[in-house]
Design an enzyme around this catalytic site. Structure first.
Site, mmCIF file in Angstrom:
data_model
loop_
_atom_site.group_PDB
_atom_site.id
_atom_site.type_symbol
_atom_site.label_atom_id
_atom_site.label_comp_id
_atom_site.label_asym_id
_atom_site.label_seq_id
_atom_site.Cartn_x
_atom_site.Cartn_y
_atom_site.Cartn_z
ATOM 1 N N ASP A 74 0.833 -1.194 0.000
ATOM 2 C CA ASP A 74 0.000 0.000 0.000
ATOM 3 C C ASP A 74 0.873 1.250 0.000
ATOM 4 O O ASP A 74 1.743 1.402 0.870
ATOM 5 C CB ASP A 74 -0.895 -0.031 1.256
ATOM 6 N N ILE A 75 0.642 2.151 -0.951
ATOM 7 C CA ILE A 75 1.478 3.344 -1.032
ATOM 8 C C ILE A 75 1.173 4.352 0.082
ATOM 9 O O ILE A 75 1.910 5.319 0.253
ATOM 10 C CB ILE A 75 1.374 4.044 -2.402
ATOM 11 N N THR A 144 -8.175 13.545 -13.901
ATOM 12 C CA THR A 144 -9.488 13.324 -14.500
ATOM 13 C C THR A 144 -10.047 14.635 -15.032
ATOM 14 O O THR A 144 -9.873 15.701 -14.423
ATOM 15 C CB THR A 144 -10.483 12.733 -13.475
ATOM 16 N N SER A 179 -17.752 15.175 -7.055
ATOM 17 C CA SER A 179 -17.869 14.082 -6.089
ATOM 18 C C SER A 179 -16.661 14.121 -5.162
ATOM 19 O O SER A 179 -15.684 14.831 -5.423
ATOM 20 C CB SER A 179 -17.931 12.724 -6.794
ATOM 21 N N TYR A 181 -14.613 11.750 -4.848
ATOM 22 C CA TYR A 181 -13.518 11.222 -5.660
ATOM 23 C C TYR A 181 -12.861 12.336 -6.465
ATOM 24 O O TYR A 181 -11.627 12.502 -6.459
ATOM 25 C CB TYR A 181 -14.028 10.127 -6.598
ATOM 26 N N HIS A 182 -13.668 13.111 -7.194
ATOM 27 C CA HIS A 182 -13.103 14.177 -8.017
ATOM 28 C C HIS A 182 -12.404 15.226 -7.158
ATOM 29 O O HIS A 182 -11.386 15.797 -7.574
ATOM 30 C CB HIS A 182 -14.198 14.815 -8.865
ATOM 31 N N LYS A 185 -8.885 14.162 -6.521
ATOM 32 C CA LYS A 185 -7.996 14.377 -7.657
ATOM 33 C C LYS A 185 -7.571 15.850 -7.750
ATOM 34 O O LYS A 185 -6.446 16.155 -8.162
ATOM 35 C CB LYS A 185 -8.682 13.943 -8.959
#
Length: 383
Positions: A74-75, A144, A179, A181-182, A185
């Site tokens: 795991d990083i 993204t 979101s 998630y976004h 990023k």
């Protein structure tokens, strides 16, 4: 070159690792295999049967004679990451190792936190490891197009020149993520930009559109090398989902009015874009942003294309407009620039009837593996 592909067991990462290996690079894969765990958590399997990563790499060596190094861990664990980098000594790091689903990040608080910790902390660890021991390494990071949102102006590639009160400057393009998630990023992009400005690192942010397709020359060599093809409401992407829905005679699930416009690209162009970024690295201190897509479609257009392609194969395809589980504009202006990768030599695979025919036939081949209970969206932004 020595290229470490972080997240190399996933959809984009696996195709990229094999492609770069086939092109003569010495490739390593670093992956925690957590994507497989999330399938178990959601009780869903990808359409295609995926072998253990060790078997996939062994079959690649049998087919090509090329060796891919494997690091499982795991990083977000800095000690593990540092040791792996010292063992592999990369010239370039291709970073796909993130939770990549907007619906997954919106399930609840725990999944939002998991997404942000995995993505932001993992990327920060990579940046610090580069700063400490690999300052000349080139980071190629998958971003993204969703970072930009849907502004009512043209979307530039990472930066925009602004005149304000008689003064002029070029600044990072404003972000409107849709979101958790976004959002993660966006945080990544800011952190990488900071590391390049302050520490002199070199990085390329590939703001990728929606990827479709499953076959590359490499993943099509053998069934053990086959790539993922997700169809569920959490990890499945629009065109892939529609083709699989058509193959099993399920109405295509268009969210809302279907006017949501996005950038799209073939998985074969994903791997080529990464190769171009590696072959033409950023300068020390430079944070480049490439918008990685080849065409723009709205969701309704994609559904209609799949309906017509299915009809040619004798499928009866219907389209259903569902209540949109997301909070997003369903009709909007969208015009994004994508010239940087074209200038470097990208020759796109545009969406064609032949590609849709191939993808539909591929979905038909494996349709017995589809769990119809996983098709409709189960996650809503309104909770």
């Amino acid at each position: 070159m020595r290229v470490l592909v972080i997240g190399g067991d996933g959809y984009c990462g696996w195709a990229t690792a094999l492609y770069l290996s086939n092109k003569g690079h010495q490739v390593g894969i670093l992956d925690s295999l957590v994507r497989r765990h999330w399938d178990l958590e959601l009780c869903v399997e990808t359409l295609t049967p995926i072998a253990p990563i060790q078997q996939r790499i062994e079959r690649w060596r049998d087919q090509t004679g090329k060796v891919i190094d494997l690091f499982i861990g795991d990083i977000t664990n800095y000690n593990f990451l540092s040791k792996a980098l010292h063992r592999f000594q990369p010239d370039a790091i291709v970073h796909f190792g993130e939770q990549r689903s907007a619906p997954f990040s919106m399930i609840d608080r725990e999944h939002a936190v998991l997404t942000q910790v995995n993505n932001v902390t993992g990327t920060l660890n990579i940046l610090y490891a580069m700063k400490e021991d690999f300052p000349d390494c080139h980071l190629v990071k998958l971003g993204t197009m969703g970072e930009y949102g849907t502004p009512n102006i043209d979307i530039e590639e990472g930066y925009i020149t602004i005149e304000h009160n008689g003064r002029k400057d070029t600044l990072p393009y404003p972000k409107q993520p849709g979101s958790m998630y976004h959002l993660s990023k966006v945080h990544d992009s800011h952190n990488i930009h900071f590391a390049c400005r302050i520490w002199g690192l070199r990085a390329t942010d590939l703001n990728q559109g929606v990827v479709y397709g499953v076959l590359t020359d490499e993943t099509g060599m053998d069934e053990l090398l086959i790539n993922r093809l997700d169809y569920d409401g959490v990890f499945g992407t629009a065109l892939n989902r529609f083709c699989i829905q058509a193959a099993i005679d399920h109405p295509l699930t268009v969210y809302g009015k279907g006017g949501q416009t996005r950038g799209f690209l073939d998985i074969r162009d994903t791997v080529k874009c990464v190769e171009l970024a590696i072959a033409n690295p950023a300068a020390p201190g430079e944070f480049r942003v490439f918008n990685q897509f080849t065409e723009q479609f709205n969701v309704a257009e994609l559904a209609q294309k799949v309906k017509e392609a299915g009809k040619a194969l004798g499928l009866k395809v219907e389209i259903n407009n569902l209540d949109n589980p997301r909070i997003e504009k369903e009709e909007h202006y969208f015009n994004a620039k994508n010239t940087n990768l074209l200038d470097l030599g990208l020759k796109p695979h545009y969406l064609s009837d032949a590609l849709l025919d191939s993808l539909l036939n591929f979905a038909i081949k494996y349709k017995q593996r589809v769990d119809k209970n996983q098709i409709l969206p189960k996650v809503t932004w309104r909770r």
